[in-house]
Design a protein around this motif. Structure first.
Motif: not given
Ligand code: ADP
Ligand code: MG
Ligand code: MG
Length: 879
Positions: A824-853
């Motif tokens: 995410t950091e590398q991608g944003r450095n290279a391309n300021k416009e880049i939009h970043v998300g996660i789509c694995g099963e972890h996207g619905g798991e509270p602890k992982s969501i806290d991390f993503c935040h």
């Protein structure tokens, strides 16, 4: 060091924030004591003392000394003496861990009685029956908890006595009966254990403390910890507390109450009580308790006298105290009380267990009443608990043959085959059979069976019985106290009216109404009510992380939008290929021997894909839709059955042999690391150009129909920037060609699901408008762990603490999470416009969501039913 903490009017050393050291019960007894509430004095031996005891299996001198000192304080506070004198002090010895484990460990009441002190108690109270009732209760509990005798032996002696006397309740036995009982009990104990019942109260006390510490490791406590993820090294505290007596006569009572209704959350004071009774009588379902007030009444106890009518003064005091407690703890309380000679005592308070529906209503109401803030309300609900709300209920239009009605103890609907024993429930569940556990009443030994069942039915016990409390905690439907059914667990039958049901017969329970229904009734999905909408709106106000959904068709997309999805984070196009009328065209495409033939087959698929995309665009009107181009290896689409192969041969007009050879040629040893994802796009560009054509045409037609479309085209399994740049060029050219001079906005990006892609994210980002972390594959490829096979040893890895949890369930933050953060950091450095998300099963798991935040992703994406969970978890991550 300090091992013992006192609580009394004179001196209280603990408070509610010391749960780790004093256990939940001890911390709250101390808190109530220092608030000046009527709590019998006592002291708490700490969880650290438990751990120390477990190590050496003995008590160190400091502990002994501190217990003796604390005991003296209780004596002076009560004016009674322990072990002798004419006003004997009796104790309750109660376990209490950090988190409440209802009924999991043991309690001994009336400790300190022997042949002399019982006489003193009798004289002092001028109530011989009471003294001997207490004595026989003490022996019963002590023999079970401390001396390890089975419950049933002494219990059945009592039952025999009642039968012989022709009475149905303990209250109808007299002093003489209890005296005899004590004699018989002692004989049975000597026979069974080879030991004499201890007469020295000090010895009784130490052995009881030891037993409570030991009970932390009894099998049912271990099972409960496993089911609830409670570590084994927490230990339990022991609370030694002066007894107050609910069994001294008709001006005495004991009860349990909730400050709000634990089933639906309504602001109703709610509870049950028994006159002239002690301790566990209410929860054990031995006598069916009466309602404490009008609003606690139900169909089966409508005519009984309430506590409010029977002891108005004590009831008024209880009302005053519950309101104080709720304001103080800022949460719904579950309170245990005892009334001795019209004087009210509080014995326990804790944040009450409740259904998810109740939790939601309570949180919303507490905010409205100004007791908690929005943030505090949001923190009161475990995101996973929302699961319960989104669960099925009975189809109201289905015909139902109601055969009995019990108490609506825990809402939700469940259907399955009747079983009468917990171990049968467990083993049938393991074989994939849905079961309903039917019991006379449940006890803590039934925990595993209850967890395995779809729903639970009991013949005895009230709304606060073991079955009811545990089921609500588990989110399982439960009908309790259904006295119309006769359960014969030995012969595995249940009789209702004149009909007999046997093990394996289907029944359905509605835990919201208490109905027991014959057969299997269809269920419907949950509805979202106004409280839910309000609560979720608070979550939305606070969170910064967006929540999208993974959906592959218009119906799922609609469900997800209803649950608050703000877009689609992953639409898997291959699911669209498996529909029966499409699979032939897909196979034709795979077996095509030239590009032109392949294009011909793909043309057949194009209209299907276009229609699907139009449906999804419509459902998501104005919200982003991330569409992943074909990802799985072609291998997955091959025909397996001879019949299918023949059909295909005929369809594309070739020999069967050609098909069989083709299948052989396409076979891969390790398809998940094989010819899939963008590798297909590179070798057969016509597949991706067909898909992109379908997306573009669908978008243009939708725009014409007035739909706002925001497609994001996602290329899977990219390992190198070159792969992406080649495909980007081809696909952009296709889009330009299809759209002609029409306006059309889209994004083109990639999935990051290989370690190499994460490491070279800076390069990849220059060709991508967005990144979506496919954390399922990224976990698989980072760990080198097959997500389809790892289950075999992962459980052992987790039980041996090699891994803290299943990395496919909760994101491995140090390893896989590090790659996500880095990319995410590398991608944003290279391309300021880049939009970043996660789509694995972890996207619905509270602890992982806290991390993503925390690492600043733009969104998470999860399955439709988990969208509300993710919205709440994202809000909690901010608070
Ligand atoms: P649990 O954790 O299983 O609820 P408790 O320690 O709360 O066990 O004890 C169970 C019951 O025993 C209480 O609900 C209460 O009725 C009775 N009890 C405990 N301590 C006392 C006491 N000091 N005086 C009278 N009854 C008590
Ligand atoms: Mg209790
Ligand atoms: Mg993948």
């Amino acid at each position: 060091s300090k091992w013992v903490y006192s609580f009394s009017k004179e001196k209280t050393e603990g408070n509610k924030d010391m749960k780790n050291l004093l256990g939940g019960k001890g911390a709250n007894l101390a808190e109530m004591s220092s608030l000046g509430l009527p709590v019998p004095p006592g002291f708490t031996v700490t969880t650290e003392a438990c751990i120390d005891y477990q190590k050496t299996k003995s008590f160190n001198d400091d502990i002994k000394k501190q217990v003796e000192e604390a005991l003296k304080l209780v004596e002076s506070s009560t004016g009674k003496t322990f072990g002798g004198g004419d006003n004997p002090l009796l104790f309750s010895v109660r376990s209490g861990a950090r988190v409440s484990m209802p009924g999991m460990m043991d309690t001994v009441l009336n400790l300190g009685l022997n042949d002399e002190t019982v006489e003193a108690l009798s004289k002092k109270s001028d109530n011989e029956r009471f003294a001997w009732d207490s004595y026989r209760r003490f022996i019963q509990m002590y023999a079970n908890v401390v001396m390890g005798m089975s419950h049933s032996l002494l219990e059945s002696t009592l039952e025999d006595l009642k039968e012989a006397k022709g009475v149905d309740s303990d209250t109808k036995l007299d002093a003489k009966d209890f005296k005899n009982l004590v004699k018989v009990y002692k004989q049975i104990i000597a026979q069974e254990t080879g030991k004499k019942f201890p007469t020295d109260p000090m010895e009784q006390l130490w052995l009881a403390i030891e037993a409570v510490f030991g009970s932390w490791d009894n099998p049912r406590a271990i099972k409960y910890r496993q089911l609830n993820g409670i570590p084994g090294d927490w230990g339990t505290a022991v609370n030694v507390q002066a007894m107050v007596f609910g069994n001294m006569g008709d001006d005495c009572a004991t009860g349990v109450c909730f400050t709000r209704d634990p089933s639906n959350g309504e602001k109703k004071f709610f509870g049950e009580y028994l006159v002239n009774a002690q301790g566990e009588d209410v929860v054990a379902g031995i006598r069916t308790p009466a309602p404490i007030n009008e609003c606690s009444k139900n169909d089966s106890n409508r005519s009984e006298k309430t506590l409010e009518e029977y002891m108005p003064k004590a009831f008024a005091e209880l009302t005053d105290l519950y309101q104080q407690l709720e304001k103080h703890y800022k949460d719904m309380q579950d309170i245990e009380f005892t009334i001795e000679a019209n004087k009210l005592y509080l014995l326990q308070t804790r944040n009450g267990k409740r259904t998810a529906a109740a939790a939601l209503k309570i949180a919303v109401n507490l905010e409205e009443e100004g007791i908690v803030t929005k943030e505090e309300a949001l923190m009161q609900i475990d995101p996973e608990a929302l699961n319960q709300l989104l669960h099925p209920r009975l189809d109201p239009d289905a015909t139902k043959n109601i055969i009995a009605k019990g108490l609506p103890a825990s809402p939700g609907a469940g259907a399955g085959k009747i079983v009468f024993h917990s171990d049968d429930a467990t083993s049938m569940h393991e074989n994939g059979v849905k079961v309903i556990l039917v019991r006379q009443e449940t006890s803590p030994e039934d925990i595993a069976g209850m967890a395995a069942a779809q729903a639970i039915l009991t013949a005895r016990g009230g709304m606060t019985s073991h079955a009811a409390v545990v089921a609500r905690g588990m989110g399982k439907p439960c009908v309790a106290g259904c006295s119309e059914i006769l359960v014969d667990s030995k012969n595995r039958t249940m009789i209702v009216g004149d009909k007999k049901y046997v093990e394996g017969d289907f029944i359905t329970l509605d835990g919201g109404t208490g109905e027991v229904i014959e057969g299997e009734v269809p269920t419907l999905d949950a509805e979202i009510n106004a409280d839910f909408a309000k609560f979720m709106a608070w979550a939305d106000e606070i969170r910064t992380l967006r929540v999208r959904t993974n959906a592959d068709n218009p119906e799922d997309s609609e469900t997800a939008v209803k649950f608050g999805a703000e877009g689609i984070g992953l639409c898997r196009t291959e699911h669209m290929f498996f529909e029966p009328e499409r699979i032939l065209a897909v196979r034709e495409m795979i077996f095509a021997d030239s590009t032109s033939h392949r294009e011909k087959a793909l043309k057949k698929l194009l209209p299907y894909q276009k229609e699907d995309f139009k449906g999804i665009f419509k459902a998501l009107d104005g919200k982003p839709v991330n569409i992943r181009l074909l990802d799985p290896p072609l291998h997955e689409f091959l025909p397996h059955e001879l019949e299918d192969k023949k059909e295909l041969a005929e369809y594309i007009d070739v020999e069967l042999k050609t098909i069989e050879e083709g299948c052989e040629r396409l076979h891969e040893f390790n398809p998940m690391l094989g010819h899939r994802g963008c590798r297909l796009g590179i070798t057969y560009p016509e597949i991706y150009t067909m898909q992109v054509t379908a997306i573009t045409q669908a978008a243009l037609e939708s725009i014409d129909e007035g739909v706002d479309v925001r497609p994001e085209i996602m290329i899977p399994l990219v390992a190198t920037a070159k792969e992406l740049s080649i495909l980007r060029e081809i696909l952009v050219a296709t889009i330009e060609q299809v759209r002609g001079d029409k306006e059309f906005n889209y994004k083109l990006g990639t999935m990051i699901e290989l370690p190499r892609a994460a490491i070279t994210a800076a390069d990849i980002a220059t060709h991508a408008d967005f990144f979506s972390f496919g954390t399922n594959d990224l976990t698989q490829t980072t760990f080198g762990l097959s997500r389809d096979d790892a289950g075999r040893f992962l459980t052992e890895y987790i039980s041996k603490s090699v891994l803290p949890s299943d990395p496919f369930v909760s994101l491995d933050q140090e390893g896989v999470g590090y790659l996500v953060k880095f990319a995410t950091e590398q991608g944003r450095n290279a391309n300021k416009e880049i939009h970043v998300g996660i789509c694995g099963e972890h996207g619905g798991e509270p602890k992982s969501i806290d991390f993503c935040h925390r690492i600043g992703l733009d969104y998470v994406s999860c399955s439709p039913y988990r969208v509300p969970i993710a919205r709440l978890a994202a809000a909690q991550a901010v608070i």
